[in-house]
Motif scaffolding. Structure first.
Motif, short mmCIF file in Angstrom:
data_model
loop_
_atom_site.label_atom_id
_atom_site.label_comp_id
_atom_site.label_asym_id
_atom_site.label_seq_id
_atom_site.Cartn_x
_atom_site.Cartn_y
_atom_site.Cartn_z
N THR A 66 3.57 -2.10 2.41
CA THR A 66 3.83 -3.31 3.31
C THR A 66 4.76 -4.12 2.44
O THR A 66 5.82 -4.52 3.19
CB THR A 66 2.54 -3.74 3.62
OG1 THR A 66 1.76 -2.89 4.39
CG2 THR A 66 3.12 -5.01 4.61
N TYR A 67 4.56 -4.21 1.20
CA TYR A 67 5.49 -5.01 0.38
C TYR A 67 6.75 -4.47 -0.15
O TYR A 67 7.48 -5.21 -1.00
CB TYR A 67 4.61 -5.57 -0.83
CG TYR A 67 3.69 -7.03 -0.27
CD1 TYR A 67 3.84 -8.11 -0.80
CD2 TYR A 67 2.59 -6.73 0.53
CE1 TYR A 67 3.03 -9.31 -0.48
CE2 TYR A 67 1.84 -7.82 1.01
CZ TYR A 67 2.00 -9.07 0.43
OH TYR A 67 1.16 -10.02 0.78
N GLY A 68 6.62 -3.08 0.28
CA GLY A 68 8.24 -2.36 0.07
C GLY A 68 8.41 -1.69 -1.53
O GLY A 68 9.15 -1.10 -1.54
N PHE A 69 7.14 -1.40 -1.88
CA PHE A 69 7.05 -0.72 -3.21
C PHE A 69 7.20 1.04 -2.95
O PHE A 69 6.36 1.30 -2.10
CB PHE A 69 5.82 -1.14 -4.11
CG PHE A 69 5.86 -2.37 -4.40
CD1 PHE A 69 6.43 -2.82 -5.75
CD2 PHE A 69 4.94 -3.33 -3.84
CE1 PHE A 69 6.33 -4.18 -6.34
CE2 PHE A 69 4.81 -4.65 -4.41
CZ PHE A 69 5.70 -4.88 -5.70
N GLU A 70 7.84 1.38 -3.60
CA GLU A 70 8.03 2.88 -3.46
C GLU A 70 7.84 3.58 -4.87
O GLU A 70 8.40 3.30 -5.87
CB GLU A 70 9.48 3.32 -2.79
CG GLU A 70 9.81 2.78 -1.48
CD GLU A 70 11.07 3.13 -1.01
OE1 GLU A 70 12.00 3.64 -2.06
OE2 GLU A 70 11.40 2.75 0.17
N TRP A 71 6.82 4.66 -4.74
CA TRP A 71 6.46 5.15 -6.16
C TRP A 71 6.96 6.75 -6.22
O TRP A 71 7.18 7.24 -5.08
CB TRP A 71 5.15 5.19 -6.66
CG TRP A 71 4.21 5.75 -5.53
CD1 TRP A 71 3.53 6.86 -5.55
CD2 TRP A 71 3.64 4.89 -4.34
NE1 TRP A 71 2.88 7.00 -4.26
CE2 TRP A 71 2.79 5.80 -3.67
CE3 TRP A 71 3.56 3.63 -4.00
CZ2 TRP A 71 2.05 5.45 -2.63
CZ3 TRP A 71 2.89 3.32 -2.92
CH2 TRP A 71 2.01 4.08 -2.22
N ASP A 72 7.27 6.93 -7.36
CA ASP A 72 7.76 8.33 -7.42
C ASP A 72 6.57 9.43 -7.70
O ASP A 72 5.63 9.04 -8.42
CB ASP A 72 8.65 8.35 -8.81
CG ASP A 72 9.80 7.38 -8.58
OD1 ASP A 72 10.56 7.88 -7.93
OD2 ASP A 72 9.78 6.55 -9.34
N GLY A 73 6.80 10.89 -7.39
CA GLY A 73 5.64 11.71 -7.51
C GLY A 73 4.42 11.27 -6.65
O GLY A 73 4.24 10.51 -5.80
N GLN A 74 3.22 12.18 -6.84
CA GLN A 74 2.02 12.08 -6.30
C GLN A 74 1.25 11.06 -6.99
O GLN A 74 1.17 10.74 -8.31
CB GLN A 74 1.39 13.40 -6.26
CG GLN A 74 1.94 14.36 -5.52
CD GLN A 74 2.25 14.06 -4.11
OE1 GLN A 74 1.30 13.92 -3.54
NE2 GLN A 74 3.35 14.42 -3.51
N PRO A 239 -2.08 -10.69 2.35
CA PRO A 239 -1.95 -10.76 3.68
C PRO A 239 -1.14 -9.96 3.91
O PRO A 239 0.17 -10.03 3.29
CB PRO A 239 -2.15 -12.18 4.15
CG PRO A 239 -1.07 -12.90 3.27
CD PRO A 239 -1.75 -12.33 1.63
N GLY A 240 -0.84 -8.88 5.08
CA GLY A 240 0.25 -8.16 5.07
C GLY A 240 1.34 -8.72 5.67
O GLY A 240 2.77 -8.27 5.59
N ASP A 241 1.30 -10.01 6.31
CA ASP A 241 2.32 -10.69 7.11
C ASP A 241 2.83 -11.85 6.28
O ASP A 241 3.58 -12.52 6.56
CB ASP A 241 1.83 -11.30 8.41
CG ASP A 241 0.62 -12.17 8.28
OD1 ASP A 241 0.14 -12.32 6.85
OD2 ASP A 241 0.32 -13.10 9.17
N GLN A 242 2.48 -11.67 4.81
CA GLN A 242 3.17 -12.84 4.04
C GLN A 242 3.87 -12.17 2.83
O GLN A 242 4.28 -12.64 1.77
CB GLN A 242 2.17 -13.58 3.62
CG GLN A 242 1.29 -14.52 4.56
CD GLN A 242 2.29 -15.31 5.08
OE1 GLN A 242 2.94 -16.17 4.23
NE2 GLN A 242 2.33 -15.58 6.50
N ALA A 243 4.42 -10.70 3.15
CA ALA A 243 5.05 -10.04 1.94
C ALA A 243 6.31 -10.94 1.39
O ALA A 243 6.46 -10.92 -0.02
CB ALA A 243 5.47 -8.69 2.53
N SER A 244 7.30 -11.40 2.31
CA SER A 244 8.36 -12.02 1.71
C SER A 244 8.14 -13.30 0.96
O SER A 244 8.52 -13.69 -0.08
CB SER A 244 9.40 -12.27 3.02
OG SER A 244 9.73 -11.19 3.55
N PRO A 245 7.25 -14.29 1.41
CA PRO A 245 7.04 -15.54 0.80
C PRO A 245 6.24 -15.26 -0.45
O PRO A 245 6.53 -15.99 -1.49
CB PRO A 245 6.19 -16.17 1.82
CG PRO A 245 5.70 -15.59 2.74
CD PRO A 245 6.87 -14.54 2.92
#
Length: 295
Positions: A66-74, A239-245
């Motif tokens: 939700t906060y935009g993190f993308e990890w590599d591999g499994q 909270p999922g709806d507060q990612a940007s701030p």
């Protein structure tokens, strides 16, 4: 360090949900890896089932996404690597580098957490006992990329430490060293509460012939009551709806200087800006930061 050789990681414990302090550590490790053009791996440190909160693993993964993190591999789970820890522990025990300890908590009261060596030469059987690693009477030191030079005398300041608990669960110190080496981690970016664990890990790396990563320990976020943000003190989950701030707040806690026009930006934009402009030298050197000052 060239881009292709950097391997970083984030390793949450599912004893609770991610909170703002977790976000600061995750963001620092993510930006440090991505700015270097390196990999960012995810490892679930689920070694303590009695303390694991039901649903926490899924919640952690969902929050990171939700906060935009993308990890590599499994995703790697420590609970799937118990045979590896057992084999290495047996190696240390058979070489006389570790021993069984039957001391109770009551026996160790008054020693300020420094093991006095009661069982060091007792020759107890390993079954139904904790296993401790013998430490040398030596200073171990390393240069932290933020906190600077850190020194610790293992004998005087720590004492022989546990690598397997009496209940058969493997200790963090052993597992983290083996997993970082297995995953090829070159840079460990984590909270300053683990700063004084690092000399123990350096010693284990030395004993096991493992490479030593670089270390960067980010400041802990302290609540107004003086406690660090953490699961022990029931810090509120992200909270999922507060990612940007909250990402914006985390960037500022790490000493980064996002421009005013990013105040309403989406999480992805904030991460993209952070990757491009990341400067680890701006991270506050203080091991703690007051939460109230970050709002």
């Amino acid at each position: 360090m060239n881009a292709s050789s950097y391997v970083g990681r984030f390793a949450p414990t599912p004893s609770g949900y991610l909170h703002f302090g977790s976000l600061v550590a995750a963001l620092a490790s993510y930006l440090d890896a991505r700015h270097a053009g390196g990999q960012w791996l995810l490892r679930m440190e689920d070694l303590d089932p009695p303390r694991e909160v039901p649903g926490a693993q899924d919640a952690i993964l969902h929050t990171l996404e939700t906060y935009g993190f993308e990890w590599d591999g499994q995703l790697v789970r420590q609970s799937e690597r118990l045979d590896v820890y057992a084999a290495r522990l047996e190696q240390l025990f058979s070489q006389g580098l570790a021993y069984a300890c039957t001391c109770s908590r009551k026996q160790l009261e008054g020693y300020n957490g420094i093991y006095p060596g009661f069982c060091r030469n007792a020759g107890h059987d390993a079954e139904d006992a904790a296993i401790r690693l013998r430490v040398p009477e030596l200073n171990y030191h390393f240069h932290d990329r933020v906190q600077g030079e850190f020194r610790q005398h293992l004998g005087r300041e720590v004492g022989d430490f546990i690598i397997r608990r009496r209940d058969g669960l493997y200790a963090y110190q052993l597992a983290v060293v083996l997993d970082d080496a297995w995953q090829g981690i070159t840079d460990v970016v984590r909270g300053a509460d683990l700063l004084d664990s690092t000399p123990r890990q350096l010693y284990l790396q030395e004993l096991l012939g493992l490479s030593q990563p670089r270390y960067l320990h980010v400041p802990l976020i302290i609540q107004p009551d003086g406690h660090k943000l953490g699961k022990t003190y029931r810090s509120p989950p992200l909270p999922g709806d507060q990612a940007s701030p909250l990402l914006l707040r985390a960037l500022r806690a790490l000493g980064q200087q996002p421009p005013a026009e990013l105040a309403g930006a989406a999480a992805g934009e904030l991460l993209a800006w952070g990757i491009e402009h990341w400067d680890a030298t701006r991270i506050p050197r203080s091991p703690t930061l007051a939460e109230a000052q970050l709002r």
